[in-house]
Enzyme design. Structure first.
Site, PDB file in Angstrom:
ATOM      1  CB  SER A 230      -0.949  -0.036   1.209  1.00 24.03           C
ATOM      2  OG  SER A 230      -1.893   1.003   1.159  1.00 24.03           O
TER       3      SER A 230
ATOM      4  CG  ASP B 199      -6.190  -3.230  -4.006  1.00 28.48           C
ATOM      5  OD1 ASP B 199      -6.789  -2.270  -3.496  1.00 28.48           O
ATOM      6  OD2 ASP B 199      -5.069  -3.598  -3.647  1.00 28.48           O
TER       7      ASP B 199
END
Length: 628
Positions: A402, A454
């Site tokens: 991330s 995602d």
């Protein structure tokens, strides 16, 4: 029920308090019911049937005054002591406490949500601002933008009051406020409008996918060399994901092991520091070290430095010796705190000074600053020198998930000159990270891994503007009340259905100009006011298009494992993907869960083990391989 128990000192007062409270609550309930009934009328783009809403809101606002007065009187009487039956006393205390909780939560919500600019951000008349003096129009727009930024900065400071007040934090507040004001202040949407738009978009995307012919799907076939090393890179991703997960410390470990995790690392939390422990450099380790050891399977002596120092633009990281892969691993933590969120939201671009021949080097400002901080720690504090003095033949590998993936990618580019063999594995990195030239440059030494739908690898300011345009368009075509859209969306997400039953009017094909309903939702002068149906919006100069790092491996679910986690394990197709496949934000129930590191680790475990057990799996679609 308890009137007989009010025969006590002060009982008449308490009885009067309860009777007045019941009458007051009855009036409030009637007012709120009227608000609900009126709000169900019309559609999002047709507020005419809701014209009486403002009067009802003023009535509800006026009722807060007697509500607060009566809650204050109740608190005063409780302070004097209630000498009646304990059940009655507890009931009075609970009533007063709940009244104050409701009042406090309402006040906080109003402070956060209320827009003091109000109608000042309303759209121009249909004739447009061409009838106005251009200088006068420009000054008005600039003044409104400044005011909107100030409003957002106040909100963010209120929400992040515990973060701190240093210079970096103030800069992050300003950057975040400017981003939000740029994105939200030119539309007339409330949160429930956005929720309805996202629900409609999800059903629309499912409908398009169901009706799409196989030959309509554009595929970017990789070269032979890329296909040859897919298995090797997948195995590397599976291995190094453990380090990226370990960088999160004990919270992720306990989340992944809710029943046994605390027992396994509890001893490290409370025991005194050992000699091995002192060999590791770093700070604020607490319970983190035990979880890192459990996640990576390494020993104390394998770690060079572990830091959980966390501030705006300053991320925690660890440095370890990985003897299995003969590498020095630097793992950067992803988003775990308010400080990290402010780093994420500092989304304007800034130039990156690199020792390479790449032109136009731009990157996400917050992540670039965070990568620069880790770079200074590694080089100036001699952490990498210490690691390579122990294992000079090892190569450098940088990993992260991330936010940590974005920082790891930029850190790798910064370290490319002194460490030419450096490699990076970026798990679920943000899309809005690198300029086009840096994206192309990074393909030779960075591998990114993305799972399913995602949202983060598809998230950039450009894509958010495109998402806003699509939300406005689907809302403008909607001919149903908002509550029906949201109720149907809940049913669709929980139990499925036919996405063709959209409550919209999309029969006439794509339109090249916004409808009247869309114009009513936009303020003139916004980037979304003039657009085509298919191409992404032009971003402001401060937010040019940015791209994800390196080559991208995409794990995509084949079929469905059901809408609930109790269904059988999913099947995945694994392929090299082009960045253009992540140029739009996809709406779905897994757009957030696919980003979670534990979900990504489970998917990698499944894919790698199945590919190892089935070496001769048939290749489908050229570049993708399906595995159970």
């Amino acid at each position: 029920m308890h009137r007989g128990k009010l025969d006590c000192p002060g009982g008449v007062l308490l009885s009067s308090y309860l009777i007045v409270l019941i009458i007051l609550l009855a009036v409030i309930i009637c007012t709120v019911s009227a608000i609900v009934c009126v709000s169900m009328k019309g559609t999002i783009c047709n507020p005419g049937p809701r014209k009486s809403m403002s009067k009802l809101l003023y009535v509800r606002l006026a009722l807060f005054l007697p509500e607060m007065v009566w809650a204050s009187l109740g608190a005063a009487w409780i302070e004097d002591g209630v000498q009646c039956d304990r059940t009655v006393g507890n009931g009075i205390i609970a009533t007063v406490a709940v009244s104050w909780i409701i009042i406090a939560s309402t006040v906080v919500t109003i402070v956060i949500v209320f827009d003091p600019l109000g109608g000042k951000m309303a759209p121009y008349p249909p004739a447009g601002p061409h009838h106005l003096d251009s200088c006068e129009s420009s000054q008005l727009l600039n003044g409104l933008k400044t005011a909107a930024t100030s409003v957002w900065e106040t909100r963010i400071k209120f929400l992040c009051c515990c973060v701190g007040k240093d210079d970096r934090t103030r800069v992050a507040f300003s950057s975040t406020a400017e981003l939000f004001s740029t994105y939200f202040s030119d539309t007339d949407l409330v949160p429930s409008d956005i929720a309805a738009g996202l629900a409609l978009l999800h059903q629309q995307q499912d409908s398009i996918r169901n009706n799409q012919e196989p030959d309509e799907v554009v595929s970017h076939s990789p070269g032979p060399s890329q296909e040859a090393d897919l298995d090797a890179e997948l195995e590397n991703c599976h291995h190094y994901m453990q380090f990226a997960a370990a960088a999160y410390g004990w919270p992720l470990y306990i989340y992944r092991n809710p029943f046994t995790g605390l027992c396994r690392i509890g001893g490290d939390c409370f025991r005194s520091r050992t000699t091995d422990y002192d060999l590791v450099g770093g700070d604020q380790l607490n319970c983190h070290f035990g979880s890192i050891l459990q996640t990576t399977g390494l020993q104390y002596r394998d770690f060079i430095h572990v830091s959980f120092h966390d501030k705006v633009y300053e991320l925690p990281f660890l440095v370890a010796l990985d003897h299995r892969k003969e590498s020095v691993v630097v793992a950067v933590r992803g988003t775990m705190s308010l400080q990290d969120i402010l780093t994420d939201l500092s989304a304007e671009s800034e130039p990156v000074d690199l020792e390479c021949e790449v032109q136009d080097c731009w990157a996400h400002k917050g992540i670039s600053q965070a990568a620069r901080y880790v770079y200074r720690r590694l080089i100036n504090d001699g952490i990498l020198s210490q690691a390579f003095s122990i294992a000079p033949e090892y190569r450098l590998v940088i990993v992260g998930h991330s936010l940590g993936a974005g920082a790891a990618a930029l850190l790798t580019i910064m370290l490319r000159s002194p460490y030419p063999r450096v490699r990076c594995y970026a798990f679920s990195p943000p899309r809005g990270l690198l300029s086009k030239s840096l994206y192309e440059y990074s393909k030779t030494f960075i591998v990114s891994l993305v799972l399913g739908k995602d949202v983060i690898p598809r998230l950039s300011v450009t894509n958010l503007e495109d998402l806003k345009r699509r939300i406005l368009r689907v809302i403008a075509h909607c001919n149903k009340p908002k509550y029906k859209i949201l109720l149907r969306a809940c049913w669709y997400e929980l139990f499925g259905g036919h996405p063709e039953d959209l409550p919209t009017e999309l029969d006439g094909g794509d339109l090249t100009q916004p409808l009247l309903g869309e114009r009513s939702l936009l303020a003139h002068g916004s980037p979304a006011y003039s657009f085509s149906s298919d191409s992404p919006l032009e971003s402001p100069t401060k937010y040019p298009p940015l791209y994800p790092p390196g080559r991208i491996i995409h794990l995509e679910e084949v079929g469905t494992s059901g809408r609930f986690s109790c269904y059988p394990a999913a099947r995945y197709s694994v392929k090299w993907s082009h960045e253009s496949e992540f140029s739009k934000i996809l709406i779905g129930p897994k757009m957030l869960t696919d980003h979670m590191p534990d979900i990504l680790m489970r998917a990698l475990d499944s894919v790698v083990s199945d590919r190892a057990a089935c070496v001769s799996c048939p290749t489908q679609g050229g570049s993708s391989v399906e595995v159970a």
